[in-house]
Design an enzyme around this catalytic site. Structure first.
Site, PDB file in Angstrom:
ATOM      1  N   CYS A 139       8.156  -4.442  -3.264  1.00 24.31           N
ATOM      2  CA  CYS A 139       9.234  -3.782  -2.524  1.00 24.31           C
ATOM      3  C   CYS A 139      10.190  -4.827  -1.970  1.00 24.31           C
ATOM      4  O   CYS A 139       9.911  -6.013  -1.965  1.00 24.31           O
ATOM      5  CB  CYS A 139       8.632  -2.987  -1.368  1.00 24.31           C
ATOM      6  SG  CYS A 139       7.347  -1.855  -1.894  1.00 24.31           S
ATOM      7  N   ARG A 166      13.942  -5.850  -7.056  1.00 22.12           N
ATOM      8  CA  ARG A 166      12.512  -5.757  -6.743  1.00 22.12           C
ATOM      9  C   ARG A 166      12.027  -4.329  -6.891  1.00 22.12           C
ATOM     10  O   ARG A 166      10.881  -4.011  -6.604  1.00 22.12           O
ATOM     11  CB  ARG A 166      12.230  -6.273  -5.330  1.00 22.12           C
ATOM     12  CG  ARG A 166      12.532  -7.733  -5.116  1.00 22.12           C
ATOM     13  CD  ARG A 166      12.258  -8.158  -3.684  1.00 22.12           C
ATOM     14  NE  ARG A 166      10.854  -8.070  -3.363  1.00 22.12           N
ATOM     15  CZ  ARG A 166       9.962  -9.033  -3.617  1.00 22.12           C
ATOM     16  NH1 ARG A 166      10.360 -10.127  -4.234  1.00 22.12           N
ATOM     17  NH2 ARG A 166       8.697  -8.898  -3.301  1.00 22.12           N
ATOM     18  N   TRP A 208       8.934   0.250  -4.065  1.00 19.55           N
ATOM     19  CA  TRP A 208       8.459   0.315  -5.449  1.00 19.55           C
ATOM     20  C   TRP A 208       7.058   0.900  -5.329  1.00 19.55           C
ATOM     21  O   TRP A 208       6.121   0.204  -4.952  1.00 19.55           O
ATOM     22  CB  TRP A 208       8.448  -1.070  -6.083  1.00 19.55           C
ATOM     23  CG  TRP A 208       7.788  -1.111  -7.434  1.00 19.55           C
ATOM     24  CD1 TRP A 208       6.473  -1.395  -7.699  1.00 19.55           C
ATOM     25  CD2 TRP A 208       8.373  -0.837  -8.698  1.00 19.55           C
ATOM     26  NE1 TRP A 208       6.221  -1.315  -9.044  1.00 19.55           N
ATOM     27  CE2 TRP A 208       7.373  -0.980  -9.685  1.00 19.55           C
ATOM     28  CE3 TRP A 208       9.652  -0.503  -9.098  1.00 19.55           C
ATOM     29  CZ2 TRP A 208       7.619  -0.792 -11.041  1.00 19.55           C
ATOM     30  CZ3 TRP A 208       9.895  -0.316 -10.456  1.00 19.55           C
ATOM     31  CH2 TRP A 208       8.892  -0.453 -11.403  1.00 19.55           C
ATOM     32  N   ASN A 258       5.240  -4.446   2.172  1.00 16.32           N
ATOM     33  CA  ASN A 258       5.222  -4.718   0.726  1.00 16.32           C
ATOM     34  C   ASN A 258       3.811  -5.184   0.394  1.00 16.32           C
ATOM     35  O   ASN A 258       3.289  -6.100   1.014  1.00 16.32           O
ATOM     36  CB  ASN A 258       6.233  -5.823   0.366  1.00 16.32           C
ATOM     37  CG  ASN A 258       6.144  -6.207  -1.101  1.00 16.32           C
ATOM     38  OD1 ASN A 258       5.749  -5.394  -1.924  1.00 16.32           O
ATOM     39  ND2 ASN A 258       6.467  -7.447  -1.419  1.00 16.32           N
ATOM     40  N   GLY A 259       3.150  -4.510  -0.573  1.00 17.02           N
ATOM     41  CA  GLY A 259       1.811  -4.939  -0.972  1.00 17.02           C
ATOM     42  C   GLY A 259       0.890  -3.747  -1.148  1.00 17.02           C
ATOM     43  O   GLY A 259       1.346  -2.610  -1.297  1.00 17.02           O
ATOM     44  N   GLU A 317       2.199  -8.942 -31.427  1.00 17.92           N
ATOM     45  CA  GLU A 317       2.990  -9.049 -30.197  1.00 17.92           C
ATOM     46  C   GLU A 317       3.807 -10.334 -30.198  1.00 17.92           C
ATOM     47  O   GLU A 317       4.980 -10.338 -29.812  1.00 17.92           O
ATOM     48  CB  GLU A 317       2.078  -8.982 -28.973  1.00 17.92           C
ATOM     49  CG  GLU A 317       2.744  -9.206 -27.632  1.00 17.92           C
ATOM     50  CD  GLU A 317       3.865  -8.213 -27.311  1.00 17.92           C
ATOM     51  OE1 GLU A 317       3.991  -7.197 -28.023  1.00 17.92           O
ATOM     52  OE2 GLU A 317       4.641  -8.480 -26.383  1.00 17.92           O
ATOM     53  N   LYS A 319       7.848 -10.415 -29.927  1.00 12.68           N
ATOM     54  CA  LYS A 319       8.555 -11.182 -28.889  1.00 12.68           C
ATOM     55  C   LYS A 319       9.595 -12.086 -29.523  1.00 12.68           C
ATOM     56  O   LYS A 319      10.744 -12.149 -29.086  1.00 12.68           O
ATOM     57  CB  LYS A 319       7.560 -12.023 -28.087  1.00 12.68           C
ATOM     58  CG  LYS A 319       6.794 -11.239 -27.063  1.00 12.68           C
ATOM     59  CD  LYS A 319       7.631 -10.930 -25.859  1.00 12.68           C
ATOM     60  CE  LYS A 319       7.780  -9.479 -25.469  1.00 12.68           C
ATOM     61  NZ  LYS A 319       7.264  -8.384 -26.127  1.00 12.68           N
ATOM     62  N   GLU A 324      12.551 -10.008 -31.163  1.00 15.83           N
ATOM     63  CA  GLU A 324      13.405  -9.173 -30.302  1.00 15.83           C
ATOM     64  C   GLU A 324      14.254 -10.022 -29.352  1.00 15.83           C
ATOM     65  O   GLU A 324      15.284  -9.562 -28.881  1.00 15.83           O
ATOM     66  CB  GLU A 324      12.599  -8.156 -29.523  1.00 15.83           C
ATOM     67  CG  GLU A 324      11.705  -8.711 -28.434  1.00 15.83           C
ATOM     68  CD  GLU A 324      11.063  -7.596 -27.617  1.00 15.83           C
ATOM     69  OE1 GLU A 324      11.696  -6.567 -27.380  1.00 15.83           O
ATOM     70  OE2 GLU A 324       9.905  -7.759 -27.222  1.00 15.83           O
ATOM     71  N   HIS A 382      -3.581 -11.276 -49.540  1.00 12.76           N
ATOM     72  CA  HIS A 382      -3.211 -10.056 -50.280  1.00 12.76           C
ATOM     73  C   HIS A 382      -1.705  -9.836 -50.292  1.00 12.76           C
ATOM     74  O   HIS A 382      -1.234  -8.718 -50.142  1.00 12.76           O
ATOM     75  CB  HIS A 382      -3.924  -8.848 -49.644  1.00 12.76           C
ATOM     76  CG  HIS A 382      -5.412  -8.954 -49.691  1.00 12.76           C
ATOM     77  ND1 HIS A 382      -6.154  -8.736 -50.813  1.00 12.76           N
ATOM     78  CD2 HIS A 382      -6.292  -9.320 -48.714  1.00 12.76           C
ATOM     79  CE1 HIS A 382      -7.433  -8.935 -50.546  1.00 12.76           C
ATOM     80  NE2 HIS A 382      -7.544  -9.281 -49.284  1.00 12.76           N
ATOM     81  N   LYS A 405      15.673  -1.230 -22.206  1.00 10.42           N
ATOM     82  CA  LYS A 405      14.394  -1.463 -21.537  1.00 10.42           C
ATOM     83  C   LYS A 405      13.471  -0.266 -21.707  1.00 10.42           C
ATOM     84  O   LYS A 405      12.276  -0.417 -21.894  1.00 10.42           O
ATOM     85  CB  LYS A 405      14.613  -1.724 -20.035  1.00 10.42           C
ATOM     86  CG  LYS A 405      13.337  -2.017 -19.268  1.00 10.42           C
ATOM     87  CD  LYS A 405      12.632  -3.241 -19.810  1.00 10.42           C
ATOM     88  CE  LYS A 405      11.272  -3.456 -19.185  1.00 10.42           C
ATOM     89  NZ  LYS A 405      10.496  -4.503 -19.881  1.00 10.42           N
TER      90      LYS A 405
HETATM   91  C1  AGP Z   1       8.774  -4.793 -25.966  1.00 16.33           C
HETATM   92  O1  AGP Z   1       9.109  -6.083 -25.503  1.00 16.33           O
HETATM   93  C2  AGP Z   1       9.904  -3.797 -25.839  1.00 16.33           C
HETATM   94  N1  AGP Z   1      10.488  -3.842 -24.556  1.00 16.33           N
HETATM   95  C3  AGP Z   1       9.498  -2.416 -26.327  1.00 16.33           C
HETATM   96  O2  AGP Z   1       8.788  -2.550 -27.539  1.00 16.33           O
HETATM   97  C4  AGP Z   1       8.605  -1.605 -25.350  1.00 16.33           C
HETATM   98  O3  AGP Z   1       7.332  -2.188 -25.290  1.00 16.33           O
HETATM   99  C5  AGP Z   1       8.504  -0.176 -25.890  1.00 16.33           C
HETATM  100  O4  AGP Z   1       9.795   0.374 -25.940  1.00 16.33           O
HETATM  101  C6  AGP Z   1       7.592   0.703 -25.024  1.00 16.33           C
HETATM  102  O5  AGP Z   1       8.141   0.808 -23.740  1.00 16.33           O
HETATM  103  P1  AGP Z   1       7.212   1.428 -22.571  1.00 16.33           P
HETATM  104  O6  AGP Z   1       6.055   0.494 -22.429  1.00 16.33           O
HETATM  105  O7  AGP Z   1       8.091   1.479 -21.369  1.00 16.33           O
HETATM  106  O8  AGP Z   1       6.764   2.795 -23.026  1.00 16.33           O
END
Ligand code: AGP
Length: 613
Positions: free
Chosen positions: A2, A27, A78, A102-103, A486, A490, A493, A509, A608
């Site tokens: 928060c 935050r 938050w 906050n916590g 993953e 990373k 993207e 394969h 996001k």
């Molecule tokens: C990953 O770095 C991306 N931001 C994206 O793949 C994300 O993980 C995916 O859109 C799922 O989002 P969520 O965890 O908010 O459901």
């Protein structure tokens, strides 16, 4: 995570508080509020204004119902305990005391019951309200504001940074810190308290940071530090050189790097109050009341998207090995259109950082339409997915600002690990000895993650050396295959370099046709039962001129001979190794993106939270 701001001085408090909260919006906020000594505390005492949603709602409320005074405090929430609502918004009042916090107070339920037994009534679902009642209870017993606050602090377990006002003492603000930040801004005939530096920089660059177990009395003219036992503390103020935006990133160049470095704390916060080492067990309050349902589950469908889907792939190993529950993993976008035969004694578990991903939400709804109980692992309290779920296990990673998911991922793995131990112990398939070892390993994990984070220079150098490459291949086996996926995600993207994750055993394969001197191959090589197999995969790559970047907890001369780069990580059990192996991959992706000068926190074409199909 928060936002907190306190002010005592000669200015009108309301605008100082509101502007400070705006500087702290990163935050996280789902509600906000202020408490101000009206007209210097002479007539109206402390007035509180609270609103749900964005800060503009609080601003509008203060315009409609202004509060004039020069002492006060503000808070953006938050949520961790209790849904976003006005009742749960801070500040919280009890009698003469008003508190912002906050916590996470781990023992709040126990304290709440004791206070209720003394006749106190509560108006919110928060852990914070317990603090205001606790202090007020001591005031009612005749203790001074400072002694009452100190007595209350000694009873709190968990993480807290608080700011407190008392009707009887309008010339003083109290603040205290344990595990979540408090910084005091020192002005001329005015002083400030905040959870983070950005809230202060407009007024002062002279600050004092509180350490764990410390509190401060703040008036217009002086700031007195002490520990919770009352021992005075002397500390030289510091001068902050950052600008506001840099300060919001705690001095890091990007939110992504800040959030990578927040992972030790995020893992600690996600396990906080949930591990019982002495009982070799995990405590998930939110699951305890559903024990009959949970014991009847014979299959789990994990659904998620993107990084969260990678967490589910690793979670499958956790749940199947520790709880002996068969697990299937599906993309949300696939499950929602698949005519799943799942029925009785199956459950659907959605994993999502935002809790708003449309495909994951639709998959959850699809599972519910089959009559399945709906579980969720989420980082945002009361988001759409938690609201539509029967049982929710929240990660406490704090707001994740950067589009690329990092601390959300490692805390999702932490949550899945906790859930697997919890279920395994209750289903009688995980013995006490192994349960204790798994918990001890988890307790040690944050420090091991921190150790990796001290080696960023080595990884930055590797990123620059291979940053020109057009393609990367990531290889991993078993529970580390999802980590290869993953790591590839990373990299692509945020640096826009094409990358693929593959099971190491699958390389022969097909993908081996891609290997040449231009292709860096990142190989995840923990010293596990398939180490020798993966090592032989590496020799196949090396024989074709591939540039191997090996990440391992067991460097060896043999490995040094065939790998161009070796990144060492600490060692832990094979189920937690994925979290340790992830950290260098996050850093490799980050420094590659910086090398290629992309928009690290807001990569092109990405959002996001993907709230559309
Ligand atoms: C990953 O770095 C991306 N931001 C994206 O793949 C994300 O993980 C995916 O859109 C799922 O989002 P969520 O965890 O908010 O459901």
């Amino acid at each position: 995570m928060c936002g907190i701001i306190g002010y005592i001085g000669h200015r009108e408090a309301a605008p100082v508080l509101l502007k400070g909260l705006q500087r702290l919006e990163y935050r996280g906020y789902d509600s906000a509020g202020v408490a101000i000594f009206a007209n210097g505390g002479s007539r109206d005492g402390i007035l509180v204004r609270r609103s749900v949603g964005k800060l503009t709602n609080l601003d509008r409320l203060l315009q409609d119902q202004p509060v004039h005074g020069s002492i006060g405090m503000g808070h953006t929430r938050w949520a961790t305990h209790g849904r976003p609502s006005e009742e749960n918004a801070h500040p919280h009042r009890a009698g003469k005391i008003v508190v912002i916090h906050n916590g996470i107070i781990e023992n709040y339920l126990d304290l709440r019951h004791k206070l209720q037994a003394k006749g106190r009534t509560f108006n919110s679902e928060t852990d914070t309200e317990v603090i205001s009642h606790l202090i007020d209870d001591y005031i009612q017993q005749g203790l001074s504001f400072t002694l009452a606050t100190r007595a209350a602090l000694k009873q709190l377990e968990g993480a807290f940074s608080i700011v407190v006002l008392c009707e009887d003492e309008p010339g003083k603000i109290l603040t205290a810190k344990n595990a979540t930040p408090i910084v005091i801004g020192l002005g001329e005939h005015e002083n400030f308290v905040a959870s983070d530096v950005p809230a202060l920089l407009e007024y002062t660059r002279k600050v004092t940071f509180l350490e764990d177990g410390e509190m401060a009395e703040v008036t217009r003219e002086y700031v007195t530090l002490s520990d919770f036992q009352g021992q005075p503390i002397e500390r030289e103020p510091r001068t902050i050189e950052w600008d506001t935006v840099t300060a919001q990133k705690s001095g890091y160049k990007h939110f992504l790097l800040k959030e990578i470095h927040e992972q030790p704390q995020a893992i600690i916060d996600t396990m906080r109050g949930r591990i019982l080492p002495e009982e070799s067990d995990v405590s998930l309050g939110e699951f305890d009341e559903h024990s009959e349902l949970l014991n009847s589950i014979q299959r789990i469908a994990l659904v998620a998207c993107g990084t969260a889907w990678h967490a589910c792939l690793a979670g499958k190993f956790y749940l199947e090995e520790l709880a002996r529950i068969p697990v299937e993993v599906d993309y949300g976008s696939e499950f929602r259109y698949r005519n799943s035969p799942l029925e009785r004694h199956a459950a659907i578990l959605a994993v999502s950082q935002s809790g708003e991903t449309a495909d994951t939400l639709a998959a959850l709804e699809g599972g519910k339409s089959l009559g399945l109980p709906a579980l969720a692992i989420c980082n945002v309290v009361d988001a759409s997915i938690p609201r539509r779920s029967d049982i929710v296990l929240y990660t406490h990673a704090g707001p994740e600002i950067s589009v690329a998911s990092t601390k959300a991922f490692t805390t999702q793995l932490t949550a899945l690990y906790l859930l697997s131990v919890y279920l395994g112990r209750r289903r009688g398939v995980l013995d006490e000895g192994r349960g204790r070892q798994l918990i001890d390993d988890l307790i040690n994990l944050p420090a091991q993650v921190q150790e990796i984070l001290t080696k960023t220079k080595h990884i930055e150098k590797i990123a620059k050396k291979y940053g020109h490459a057009k393609d990367f291949l990531y290889l991993g086996r078993g529970v580390n295959y999802p980590i290869a996926l993953e790591g590839a995600l990373k990299l692509k993207e945020i640096s826009y370099i094409h990358a693929e994750g593959y099971p190491a055993g699958e390389m022969k394969h097909g993908p081996i046709a891609l290997i040449d001197e231009e292709m860096p191959v990142v190989v995840l090589l923990p010293k596990d039962p398939v180490y020798a197999k993966t090592l032989s995969n590496m020799k196949e790559v090396e024989a074709r001129g591939g540039r191997i970047i090996a990440i391992t907890d067991a460097p060896s001369p043999e490995l040094e001979d065939i790998a161009w780069e070796v990144i060492q990580v600490p060692t832990t059990n094979h189920l937690l190794m994925p979290i340790l192996l992830t950290i260098p991959l996050q850093l490799l992706a980050y420094y590659s993106a910086v090398y290629r000068d992309t928009d690290v926190d807001q990569p092109r074409n990405l959002a996001k939270s993907v709230t559309v199909e």
